[in-house]
Design a protein around this motif. Structure first.
Motif, mmCIF file in Angstrom:
data_model
loop_
_atom_site.group_PDB
_atom_site.id
_atom_site.type_symbol
_atom_site.label_atom_id
_atom_site.label_comp_id
_atom_site.label_asym_id
_atom_site.label_seq_id
_atom_site.Cartn_x
_atom_site.Cartn_y
_atom_site.Cartn_z
ATOM 1 N N PHE A 1 0.633 -1.198 0.311
ATOM 2 C CA PHE A 1 0.033 -0.272 0.206
ATOM 3 C C PHE A 1 0.664 1.598 -0.256
ATOM 4 C CE2 PHE A 1 -2.979 -3.236 1.493
ATOM 5 C CZ PHE A 1 -4.027 -3.022 0.603
ATOM 6 N N LYS B 1 1.337 6.052 -2.483
ATOM 7 C CA LYS B 1 0.754 7.105 -1.756
ATOM 8 C C LYS B 1 1.738 8.572 -1.734
ATOM 9 C CE LYS B 1 2.738 5.429 1.890
ATOM 10 N NZ LYS B 1 2.373 4.200 3.303
ATOM 11 N N TYR C 1 -2.987 1.423 -3.077
ATOM 12 C CA TYR C 1 -3.479 2.403 -3.094
ATOM 13 C C TYR C 1 -4.636 2.615 -1.971
ATOM 14 C CZ TYR C 1 -5.817 2.478 -7.297
ATOM 15 O OH TYR C 1 -7.011 2.311 -8.182
ATOM 16 N N GLU C 2 -5.063 3.941 -1.110
ATOM 17 C CA GLU C 2 -6.577 5.075 -0.626
ATOM 18 C C GLU C 2 -7.418 4.676 -2.406
ATOM 19 O OE1 GLU C 2 -10.199 4.836 0.740
ATOM 20 O OE2 GLU C 2 -8.302 4.082 2.122
ATOM 21 N N ARG C 3 -8.312 4.046 -2.842
ATOM 22 C CA ARG C 3 -8.864 3.362 -3.339
ATOM 23 C C ARG C 3 -9.674 5.197 -3.545
ATOM 24 N NH1 ARG C 3 -14.379 0.069 -3.240
ATOM 25 N NH2 ARG C 3 -14.738 0.438 -1.201
ATOM 26 N N HIS C 4 -10.088 5.309 -2.609
ATOM 27 C CA HIS C 4 -10.953 7.089 -2.258
ATOM 28 C C HIS C 4 -10.731 8.361 -2.777
ATOM 29 C CE1 HIS C 4 -14.561 4.351 -1.395
ATOM 30 N NE2 HIS C 4 -13.961 3.870 -0.695
ATOM 31 N N TYR D 1 -7.150 8.117 -4.065
ATOM 32 C CA TYR D 1 -5.645 7.970 -6.079
ATOM 33 C C TYR D 1 -6.775 7.181 -7.230
ATOM 34 C CZ TYR D 1 -3.674 9.631 -1.663
ATOM 35 O OH TYR D 1 -3.398 10.251 -0.300
ATOM 36 N N GLY E 1 -8.410 -0.419 -5.136
ATOM 37 C CA GLY E 1 -7.540 0.008 -5.042
ATOM 38 C C GLY E 1 -6.157 -0.755 -4.757
#
Length: 184
Positions: free
Chosen positions: A35, A38, A62-65, A67, A94
């Motif tokens: 993960f 970022k 990654y944080e789907r909301h 990036y 993500g």
């Protein structure tokens, strides 16, 4: 009977070629872990220590909301332009993968202004592993080497041990299949 034997040999050759190609590909966690897609990660530093080959896979976690991952051209990469991209790798979870299918430099970035915070990476796919170069012999009053002349060592993920284990595993599978097909 000979036609059946020839079919078995061809079948085994196809399976062997497929298994060898699978053993060669490697999964690279972009940024170093599952993960790390970022901001404020030095992706240039990370990619300089990796060796990318045809057939390897990139994993973007990654944080789907927040990036995304876009494949772009060199100009868009250099200027953090997220419009007119080549391919949107993001699939919504993500956790996206991308296979390197050509010998070239791939350019990736995250849109929405995140590129300006370092969320971009260039990946050079080469035909072979570049051997480390020897340091030049010392000279009197020689200038200090620049960071650009640094040749990175092989990363732990790029060593031959993982590939060797895969080859042994696939050789075992090949022998197992060959034995089963020979008994029929």
């Amino acid at each position: 009977m000979e036609i059946l034997s020839l079919k078995k040999v061809v079948f085994m050759m196809v399976i062997t070629i497929t298994l060898v190609n699978m053993a060669k590909s490697e999964l690279h966690y972009v940024g170093g872990d599952k993960f790390s897609w970022k901001p404020d990660v030095n992706f240039t530093e990370w990619s300089s220590h990796e060796h990318f080959h045809l057939g390897d896979w990139l994993y973007f976690g990654y944080e789907r909301h927040l990036y995304n991952v876009l494949e772009v051209n060199k100009t868009s990469y250099e200027n953090c332009i997220d419009t007119g991209f080549i391919y949107n790798i993001s699939r919504g979870a993500g956790r996206d993968v991308f296979q390197l299918t050509e010998f070239k430099t791939y350019y990736f970035l995250s849109g929405g202004g995140h590129c300006w915070h370092g969320m971009k990476v260039a990946i050079l796919v080469s035909e072979g592993v570049v051997a480390p170069t020897l340091a030049p012999s010392p000279q009197v009053h020689a200038p200090a080497p620049s960071p650009k002349s640094y040749t990175p060592a092989l990363s732990p993920k790029s060593n031959s041990n993982g590939i060797q284990v895969n080859k042994i595993f696939f050789a075992f599978i090949f022998i197992l299949i060959w034995g089963i097909s020979s008994n029929n």
